[in-house]
Design a protein around this motif. Structure first.
Motif, short mmCIF file in Angstrom:
data_model
loop_
_atom_site.label_atom_id
_atom_site.label_comp_id
_atom_site.label_asym_id
_atom_site.label_seq_id
_atom_site.Cartn_x
_atom_site.Cartn_y
_atom_site.Cartn_z
N ASP A 314 0.82 -1.21 0.00
CA ASP A 314 0.00 0.00 0.00
C ASP A 314 0.86 1.26 0.00
OD1 ASP A 314 -2.54 1.61 0.57
OD2 ASP A 314 -1.25 2.12 2.28
N LEU A 315 0.43 2.23 -0.76
CA LEU A 315 1.07 3.55 -0.77
C LEU A 315 0.09 4.65 -0.40
CD1 LEU A 315 3.45 5.46 -1.43
CD2 LEU A 315 2.69 5.42 -3.83
N LEU A 316 -1.15 4.54 -0.91
CA LEU A 316 -2.13 5.60 -0.73
C LEU A 316 -2.47 5.82 0.74
CD1 LEU A 316 -4.10 7.64 -1.93
CD2 LEU A 316 -5.76 5.78 -2.18
N VAL A 317 -2.83 4.76 1.46
CA VAL A 317 -3.21 4.89 2.87
C VAL A 317 -2.04 5.41 3.70
CG1 VAL A 317 -3.99 3.64 4.91
CG2 VAL A 317 -4.99 3.12 2.69
N ALA A 318 -0.84 4.92 3.42
CA ALA A 318 0.33 5.36 4.17
C ALA A 318 0.60 6.85 3.95
CB ALA A 318 1.55 4.54 3.76
N MET A 319 0.42 7.34 2.73
CA MET A 319 0.66 8.75 2.45
C MET A 319 -0.39 9.64 3.10
SD MET A 319 1.94 8.75 -1.54
CE MET A 319 2.27 10.50 -1.49
N VAL A 320 -1.61 9.12 3.26
CA VAL A 320 -2.68 9.92 3.85
C VAL A 320 -2.62 9.92 5.38
CG1 VAL A 320 -5.19 10.10 4.14
CG2 VAL A 320 -4.22 9.59 1.88
N PHE A 321 -2.31 8.77 5.98
CA PHE A 321 -2.44 8.64 7.43
C PHE A 321 -1.12 8.62 8.19
CE2 PHE A 321 -6.41 6.87 5.79
CZ PHE A 321 -7.34 7.51 6.59
N LEU A 322 0.01 8.73 7.48
CA LEU A 322 1.30 8.74 8.18
C LEU A 322 2.01 10.06 7.96
CD1 LEU A 322 2.95 5.21 7.69
CD2 LEU A 322 2.09 6.23 9.79
N VAL A 323 2.61 10.58 9.02
CA VAL A 323 3.46 11.76 8.91
C VAL A 323 4.89 11.27 8.70
CG1 VAL A 323 4.29 13.83 10.06
CG2 VAL A 323 1.94 13.07 10.43
N ASP A 324 5.46 11.56 7.54
CA ASP A 324 6.80 11.04 7.26
C ASP A 324 7.79 12.15 6.93
OD1 ASP A 324 5.75 11.81 4.89
OD2 ASP A 324 6.17 9.96 3.80
N SER A 325 7.57 13.34 7.50
CA SER A 325 8.48 14.45 7.24
C SER A 325 9.88 14.17 7.79
CB SER A 325 7.93 15.73 7.87
OG SER A 325 7.72 15.57 9.27
N THR A 326 9.98 13.37 8.86
CA THR A 326 11.29 13.03 9.43
C THR A 326 11.87 11.77 8.82
OG1 THR A 326 10.26 11.74 11.22
CG2 THR A 326 10.63 14.09 11.62
N GLY A 327 11.09 11.04 8.03
CA GLY A 327 11.57 9.81 7.43
C GLY A 327 11.47 8.60 8.34
N GLU A 328 10.97 8.78 9.57
CA GLU A 328 10.92 7.68 10.53
C GLU A 328 9.77 6.73 10.24
OE1 GLU A 328 13.14 7.01 12.81
OE2 GLU A 328 14.33 8.77 12.28
N THR A 329 8.72 7.21 9.58
CA THR A 329 7.55 6.36 9.30
C THR A 329 7.35 6.13 7.81
OG1 THR A 329 6.09 8.30 9.33
CG2 THR A 329 6.38 7.10 11.40
N THR A 330 8.38 6.38 7.01
CA THR A 330 8.27 6.17 5.57
C THR A 330 8.24 4.67 5.27
OG1 THR A 330 9.47 8.22 5.09
CG2 THR A 330 9.38 6.56 3.34
N VAL A 331 7.22 4.24 4.56
CA VAL A 331 7.11 2.83 4.20
C VAL A 331 7.93 2.57 2.93
CG1 VAL A 331 4.87 2.51 5.29
CG2 VAL A 331 4.99 3.28 2.92
N MET A 332 8.12 1.30 2.58
CA MET A 332 9.01 0.96 1.48
C MET A 332 8.48 1.45 0.13
SD MET A 332 10.65 -2.74 2.45
CE MET A 332 12.04 -2.41 1.37
N THR A 333 7.17 1.42 -0.06
CA THR A 333 6.63 1.92 -1.32
C THR A 333 6.91 3.41 -1.48
OG1 THR A 333 4.50 2.10 -0.16
CG2 THR A 333 4.82 0.18 -1.56
N LYS A 334 6.81 4.17 -0.40
CA LYS A 334 7.12 5.60 -0.46
C LYS A 334 8.62 5.81 -0.67
CE LYS A 334 6.44 10.02 -0.08
NZ LYS A 334 6.32 10.64 1.25
#
Length: 382
Positions: A314-334
């Motif tokens: 999944d990429l869409l749900v992760a981009m909507v519901f995760l804050v990844d400005s620090t890179g700590e919660t960036t998933v592999m698809t992102k």
């Protein structure tokens, strides 16, 4: 005669050929990605992965050694080297010293350099530059060659992605972040759906038929329809953007399929087993834990495969519901999308990163695929 035992109808062969075609169609891009992840950038740019086992003709731009490596031999200043140094040895057919004339000379010919001197390129890639005066400048002469190179495979792409701190740090964080999203998003809906499926299959209560109809209806609700309202709801109740929001989103949209699949499987279990357990004094919870769950493992595994693959990729749900400005919660698809933006020309790196991302879902699928068909056929026959 068509119905004689032991003969196969044309429809049977059509089904077999269709299945074989679908399997090949599914494997084709996967194998291509796997092979490309072990190829060099030059080979990927000049030939398809299906030609990776055969020699390929490539147009290469290589710089000769810098002038500071020249040596004096009598009255001449000489620079010698190998254009294939650091690459798989090939055979040079034609070459040139200008981008507008890359095939002016044949292997073994000598060319006059613009700044004085000559250069000779041999078929094996060795060259010799000569000049009566010192070669000047800080960079070597550019040489354009057309060469037939043998197949070359390397693990440098994986070393770059897994060992190079510039890449491995981001991929490692993304890997564990993806696991943090995927595992709870797979386990939570299975646990909830198992209880709900048992109730809908074996417990009598008012409105059960309406609930089953509602579950079937929710199967067709698209995820994209509820993303923004769901995000606003999360912000109102204080969840905001984070792992909890992703878990709830995946759980909510995974539950209808999970309940439908498990309910169909549980309702097909032998009624005598459950009735005998009730006669022996077992409660519904005991029946569920000690009888239903062990017998329903194929259906549980079948849904687990689907849910794991869906949430991992999944990429869409992760981009909507995760804050990844620090890179700590960036998933592999992102992370792969970011690599596509920063290293879009490095197809070998992108292929390697994509296959690393595919490795875990492939392992999960092959480990549990024997339960897949049994789970999908749940309730189809009595």
């Amino acid at each position: 005669m068509d119905n004689i035992a032991g003969t196969k109808s044309g429809l049977t062969w059509a089904v077999h050929l269709s299945v074989a075609f679908l399997v090949i169609l599914w494997l084709f891009p996967t194998v291509g990605l796997f092979v490309s992840s072990f190829r060099t950038a030059d080979q990927i740019a000049t030939s398809g992965w299906w030609k990776s086992m055969f020699p390929a003709e490539q147009n290469l731009v290589i710089r000769a050694a810098a002038p500071d490596t020249q040596v004096q031999q009598g009255d001449l200043y000489v620079i010698e080297g190998d254009l294939f140094e650091g690459r798989s040895a090939g055979t040079v057919s034609v070459w040139g010293i200008s981008s507008r004339a890359i095939a002016d000379y044949k292997a073994g010919d000598t060319a006059e350099l613009n700044k004085g001197g000559t250069i000779t390129v041999n078929p094996d890639g060795t060259y010799r530059m000569e000049n009566t005066e010192e070669f000047t400048g800080s960079r070597g002469q550019r040489v354009f060659i057309t060469a037939t190179t043998p197949p070359e495979f390397t693990t440098a792409n994986y070393e770059s992605m897994l060992l190079d701190p510039r890449n491995s740090e981001g991929m490692t964080k993304a890997f564990f972040s993806t696991l943090t999203v995927t595992i709870p998003s797979t386990v939570i809906p299975i646990v909830i759906a198992a209880f709900a499926a048992y109730a809908l299959a074996w417990m009598e209560f008012p409105g059960r038929a309406l609930l089953i109809a509602a579950v079937v209806g929710l199967l067709v609700v698209p995820l994209q329809l509820a993303l923004i309202p769901l995000l606003k709801f999360h912000n109102v109740i204080g969840i905001g953007k984070g792992y909890v929001g992703v878990w709830l989103a995946h759980t909510g949209f995974g539950l209808p399929l999970a309940i439908y699949l498990l309910r169909n499987y549980m309702v097909g279990l032998p009624r005598d087993i459950i009735e005998n357990a009730k006669v022996d004094g077992a409660t519904d919870f005991q029946i569920f834990v000690k009888i239903i769950l062990p017998l329903s493992f194929p259906a549980l595994a079948s849904f687990a495969i689907f849910q794991f693959l869906w949430t991992w990729n999944d990429l869409l749900v992760a981009m909507v519901f995760l804050v990844d400005s620090t890179g700590e919660t960036t998933v592999m698809t992102k992370q792969i999308v970011e690599l596509l933006g920063t290293r879009g020309g490095n197809w070998e790196i992108l292929a390697t990163a994509a296959f690393i991302s595919m490795a875990v879902p492939i392992a999960v699928f092959f480990a549990m695929q024997r339960y897949l068909v049994r789970g999908l056929l749940a309730g189809s026959v009595k």
